[in-house]
Design a protein around this motif. Structure first.
Motif, PDB file in Angstrom:
ATOM      1  N   MET A 194       0.818  -1.212   0.000  1.00 43.44           N
ATOM      2  CA  MET A 194       0.000   0.000   0.000  1.00 43.44           C
ATOM      3  C   MET A 194       0.854   1.265   0.000  1.00 43.44           C
ATOM      4  N   TRP A 195       1.961   1.253   0.730  1.00 39.11           N
ATOM      5  CA  TRP A 195       2.820   2.441   0.677  1.00 39.11           C
ATOM      6  C   TRP A 195       3.440   2.597  -0.702  1.00 39.11           C
ATOM      7  N   MET A 196       3.793   1.473  -1.331  1.00 46.12           N
ATOM      8  CA  MET A 196       4.318   1.556  -2.690  1.00 46.12           C
ATOM      9  C   MET A 196       3.248   2.097  -3.643  1.00 46.12           C
ATOM     10  N   GLY A 197       1.989   1.741  -3.398  1.00 45.47           N
ATOM     11  CA  GLY A 197       0.922   2.231  -4.264  1.00 45.47           C
ATOM     12  C   GLY A 197       0.818   3.740  -4.243  1.00 45.47           C
ATOM     13  N   ILE A 198       0.769   4.350  -3.054  1.00 49.78           N
ATOM     14  CA  ILE A 198       0.612   5.798  -2.975  1.00 49.78           C
ATOM     15  C   ILE A 198       1.887   6.525  -3.376  1.00 49.78           C
ATOM     16  N   SER A 199       3.048   5.981  -3.010  1.00 51.49           N
ATOM     17  CA  SER A 199       4.292   6.662  -3.378  1.00 51.49           C
ATOM     18  C   SER A 199       4.531   6.584  -4.884  1.00 51.49           C
ATOM     19  N   ALA A 200       4.192   5.444  -5.503  1.00 51.28           N
ATOM     20  CA  ALA A 200       4.333   5.332  -6.953  1.00 51.28           C
ATOM     21  C   ALA A 200       3.394   6.298  -7.665  1.00 51.28           C
ATOM     22  N   ASP A 201       2.199   6.495  -7.107  1.00 56.76           N
ATOM     23  CA  ASP A 201       1.257   7.439  -7.697  1.00 56.76           C
ATOM     24  C   ASP A 201       1.806   8.860  -7.642  1.00 56.76           C
ATOM     25  N   CYS A 202       2.408   9.234  -6.527  1.00 55.69           N
ATOM     26  CA  CYS A 202       2.972  10.585  -6.393  1.00 55.69           C
ATOM     27  C   CYS A 202       4.163  10.782  -7.321  1.00 55.69           C
ATOM     28  N   VAL A 203       5.009   9.767  -7.414  1.00 52.47           N
ATOM     29  CA  VAL A 203       6.188   9.864  -8.285  1.00 52.47           C
ATOM     30  C   VAL A 203       5.770   9.974  -9.743  1.00 52.47           C
ATOM     31  N   SER A 204       4.869   9.105 -10.182  1.00 54.31           N
ATOM     32  CA  SER A 204       4.446   9.141 -11.576  1.00 54.31           C
ATOM     33  C   SER A 204       3.716  10.442 -11.910  1.00 54.31           C
TER      34      SER A 204
END
Length: 487
Positions: A194-204
């Motif tokens: 879940m942390w990867m999900g939100i952080s990947a969304d912010c990065v992309s």
């Protein structure tokens, strides 16, 4: 009680506008510009509190300014000109945002998103990555990041991408390992995912111009204030080193700082294999969609000097309609696209009015005067850092961009020797990257926060850690790399 609360939120923008308007006009600023700013600030408060949808708030602000244009929009000198027809000029200003190419680019990108969803191509890509890389938890983190990266250029809503495509897929993964929400087992693998999900969304969201609506908003603000255009290719190339760093570092750092208890397993690839089998082979429409998106990306990156990015988007949408990937009903029934279309056009119009009345140049000059004696490097670092950290006070990326970006642009324009385009790109990238700091900063944040896998203390701690990391890397690449490719 609900009606009372709603009326309170409705009154707040009006009270702010009235209070600002009755303050004596600051020295050096025209009275009509100060009154315009009062209405503009009221609109920003309305966007933050949302007594009505953001589009309604922005359009109401434009209507008030257009109706009262002799006192808010135009100077006495303009009105004294016998050939100046303020009624037609006010109308032209009110609808000017809808002719901005940025508006049509983002609208086209929304249609691309419909194509990805209807054909199933977006889901297939994410499942294929999970299947190939899901046997190790670390690699699963990279699969989530790559899924976001592939979808981001053609999904201009980070909420639609993160919450509508990626989250529904990855939320199925923790249970495969008996990692349950709101229990100690959440840390087995669910918390990492879940942390990867939100952080990947912010990065992309920061990597591509068309990955997030506020990115296009700030580009429109820059063009309206300075007549300088940041193209899709400019944004991509300027962000390239930072993009590579974040894509490589974020999954690994998350694995290191917030380690999952389970390091590997076969359940995820097996599940993804079953889902892909259910989908069947690549359909004709998926192949067409893949071809059209490839053409669009190539033209955006390499042919910006030959064809405008919005024209590319418009032409691809026409091809999608002719090939029945999407239908006309899909276009006219897409409420999200039309909503963004109207509020983005309205906000660009409002920001253009700030520039036309002279408020932007006045504010920028005063800010520049206050920073005399400091080097352009120091000024850039201070302004971007303050701008980035103010993200903590906004629950909407749109309101954040609308309220602060015009001031940052004005300051950069007024400060000698500052690299203007690099500064603006850093301000644009900060919108997406800064969304990591709080569980309310952007659309997908509450969804991931509410998944039951990210306790409050963990979310704020990780948000602070990754927020600082993103800011430091943004400043380093923004000061060293961006001036080279954006000169």
């Amino acid at each position: 009680m609900a009606n009372y609360y709603l009326s309170g939120r409705w009154l707040a923008p009006l009270l702010v506008s009235v209070l600002i308007a009755i303050i004596p006009t600051p020295e050096g600023l025209a009275p009509h510009a100060w009154l315009y700013f009062a209405i503009f600030l009221g609109v920003i408060v309305g966007l933050i509190l949302e007594p009505f949808p953001g589009s309604v708030v922005a359009m109401c602000g434009i209507a008030v300014i257009a109706v009262l244009s002799p006192w808010l929009l135009f100077s006495p000198q303009q009105l004294a000109d016998p050939g100046f027809k303020y009624t037609s000029k006010a109308l032209s200003w009110a609808v000017s945002g809808f002719s901005n190419s940025v508006i049509w680019l983002i609208f086209s990108a929304f249609m691309f998103g419909i194509g990805y969803e209807k054909t199933g191509l977006g889901r297939r890509i994410a499942l294929m990555l999970v299947k190939k890389m899901g046997h190790k938890t670390l690699f699963l983190g990279y699969a989530i990041m790559l899924s976001e990266l592939i979808l981001a250029p053609v999904t201009p809503s980070n909420t639609a991408r993160g919450a509508g495509i990626v989250y529904p897929i990855i939320r199925n993964l923790p249970q495969l390992y008996d990692s349950q929400p709101n229990t100690p087992s959440a840390r087995n693998i669910g918390s990492y995912i879940m942390w990867m999900g939100i952080s990947a969304d912010c990065v992309s969201s920061a990597i591509f111009l068309t990955a997030m609506a506020p990115n296009l908003l700030i580009v429109g603000l820059i063009k309206g204030s300075s007549h300088i255009t940041l193209s899709w290719g400019d944004w991509f190339l300027g962000m390239l080193p930072l993009s590579i760093l974040l894509v490589l570092l974020v999954p690994w750092l998350t694995y290191l700082i917030y380690p999952p208890h389970l390091k590997q397993g076969t359940q995820v690839p097996e599940w993804a294999t079953k889902e892909l089998a259910t989908m069947g082979p690549l359909s004709a429409n998926e192949k067409k969609m893949l071809l059209f998106m490839g053409i669009a990306l190539l033209l955006w990156i390499f042919a910006g000097h030959l064809i405008d990015a919005a024209t590319v988007g418009y032409a691809i949408v026409a091809l999608m309609l002719l090939n029945k990937i999407i239908t006309w009903d899909d276009i006219i029934s897409n409420k999200s696209a039309w909503n963004v279309f109207f509020w983005l056009a309205s906000l660009i119009t409002l920001a253009t009015g700030l520039n036309n009345t002279g408020f932007i140049s006045w504010f920028g000059q005063h800010l520049a005067d206050g920073m005399q004696g400091f080097s352009p490097l120091t000024v850039s670092v201070v302004l971007i850092s303050v701008y980035y950290l103010l993200r903590y006070f906004f629950a909407s990326a749109t309101a954040y961009t609308s309220a602060l970006a015009p001031m940052m642009i004005a300051a950069a324009m007024a400060i000698p020797d500052i690299h203007f385009t690099s500064f603006c790109l850093m301000a644009g990238a900060a919108i997406g990257l800064g969304s990591i700091v709080t569980p309310y900063a952007t659309g997908p944040s509450p969804i991931y926060y509410g998944s039951g896998y990210l306790p409050t203390a963990d979310y704020w701690r990780l948000g602070a850690i990754f927020g600082v990391l993103f800011l430091v890397l943004l400043l380093i690449t923004g000061l060293l790399w961006m001036p080279i490719v954006l000169s």
